[in-house]
Design a protein around this motif. Structure first.
Motif, PDB file in Angstrom:
ATOM      1  N   SER A   1       6.263 -12.776  89.117  1.00 51.74           N
ATOM      2  CA  SER A   1       6.734 -11.401  88.906  1.00 51.74           C
ATOM      3  C   SER A   1       7.753 -11.372  87.779  1.00 51.74           C
ATOM      4  N   TRP A   2       8.630 -12.364  87.744  1.00 55.26           N
ATOM      5  CA  TRP A   2       9.620 -12.429  86.669  1.00 55.26           C
ATOM      6  C   TRP A   2       8.947 -12.699  85.325  1.00 55.26           C
ATOM      7  N   PHE A   3       7.998 -13.625  85.306  1.00 49.26           N
ATOM      8  CA  PHE A   3       7.309 -13.980  84.064  1.00 49.26           C
ATOM      9  C   PHE A   3       6.534 -12.786  83.491  1.00 49.26           C
ATOM     10  N   PHE A   4       5.817 -12.066  84.361  1.00 46.98           N
ATOM     11  CA  PHE A   4       5.007 -10.933  83.907  1.00 46.98           C
ATOM     12  C   PHE A   4       5.798  -9.622  83.861  1.00 46.98           C
ATOM     13  N   LYS A   5       7.111  -9.729  84.127  1.00 43.44           N
ATOM     14  CA  LYS A   5       8.012  -8.582  84.034  1.00 43.44           C
ATOM     15  C   LYS A   5       7.575  -7.416  84.930  1.00 43.44           C
ATOM     16  N   LYS A   6       7.326  -7.764  86.179  1.00 45.32           N
ATOM     17  CA  LYS A   6       6.977  -6.777  87.202  1.00 45.32           C
ATOM     18  C   LYS A   6       8.043  -6.822  88.288  1.00 45.32           C
TER      19      LYS A   6
ATOM     20  N   ILE B   1      -0.904  -3.828  87.816  1.00 43.05           N
ATOM     21  CA  ILE B   1      -0.046  -3.504  88.952  1.00 43.05           C
ATOM     22  C   ILE B   1       1.341  -3.054  88.506  1.00 43.05           C
ATOM     23  N   ASN B   2       2.027  -2.379  89.439  1.00 43.38           N
ATOM     24  CA  ASN B   2       3.386  -1.916  89.178  1.00 43.38           C
ATOM     25  C   ASN B   2       4.441  -2.729  89.920  1.00 43.38           C
ATOM     26  N   TYR B   3       4.084  -3.254  91.089  1.00 47.96           N
ATOM     27  CA  TYR B   3       5.027  -4.009  91.913  1.00 47.96           C
ATOM     28  C   TYR B   3       4.342  -5.217  92.522  1.00 47.96           C
ATOM     29  N   VAL B   4       5.111  -6.301  92.650  1.00 46.24           N
ATOM     30  CA  VAL B   4       4.661  -7.492  93.367  1.00 46.24           C
ATOM     31  C   VAL B   4       5.313  -7.447  94.740  1.00 46.24           C
TER      32      VAL B   4
END
Length: 186
Positions: A102-107, A83-86
């Motif tokens: 989202s922060w952890f997976f850098k999204k 994915i590109n965005y959460v």
């Protein structure tokens, strides 16, 4: 693929505003933007599920959505790699795993532009009007084209995550809080 992949990591909770997905996908076609949604609600044939399927069929966007169902923790990394965005378009949250993940997976995190979200995320999210598909799509498209904004949002998310307590620290704080309440009620 060249599509912009959005993740709605939630079930059939109307608070999460998953109902906007069919219109979001329909409007992305009007704008000629290739959007694909991963939506993790269970295909359980509930009233909500049937209504959602009816709406995506009515808007003719079935091919633009993948519904993998409930995701186990072991599958999160694989899902986030696609994915590109959460997306977190909730009306209200106390805190959501979507934020920290989202922060952890850098999204980049696309989140409702509301007081609760700003108090949690500060400058580590992309804020949208949760009910306006044009605002949501515009901010996704603008940020997809502006890698500096996107990278800054991701960097700020990493910094916010580092400021949060570890699990061990969190448990200690919770126990201290409970002890304080107990001691002050006697």
């Amino acid at each position: 693929s060249n599509s912009i992949n959005l993740l709605f990591l939630c079930g059939w909770q109307k608070n999460k505003n998953y109902q906007i997905i069919p219109n979001l996908l329909k409007q992305s076609k009007v704008l000629n933007v290739d959007i694909h949604v991963f939506f993790t609600a269970k295909e359980d044939f509930s009233k909500e599920h049937k209504e959602f399927i009816s709406n995506i069929r009515k808007e003719n966007v079935e091919k633009n959505i993948t519904m993998p169902g409930q995701i186990n923790k072991e599958q999160l990394s694989n899902l986030y790699s696609k994915i590109n965005y959460v997306m977190l378009l909730s009306l209200l949250e106390s805190f959501s795993n979507n934020i920290i993940e989202s922060w952890f997976f850098k999204k980049p995190l696309v989140i409702s532009d509301l007081e609760w979200s700003k108090s949690i995320c500060d400058n580590a999210a992309i804020y949208v009007d949760r009910n306006d598909v044009n605002d949501i799509l515009n901010k996704i498209i603008v940020n997809a084209k502006n890698k500096n904004n996107l990278n800054l949002s991701i960097k700020n998310g990493s910094l916010k995550m580092k400021s949060l307590p570890t699990i061990k620290e969190k448990v200690k704080l919770e126990l201290k809080y409970i002890k304080n309440i107990y001691e002050n009620t006697n």
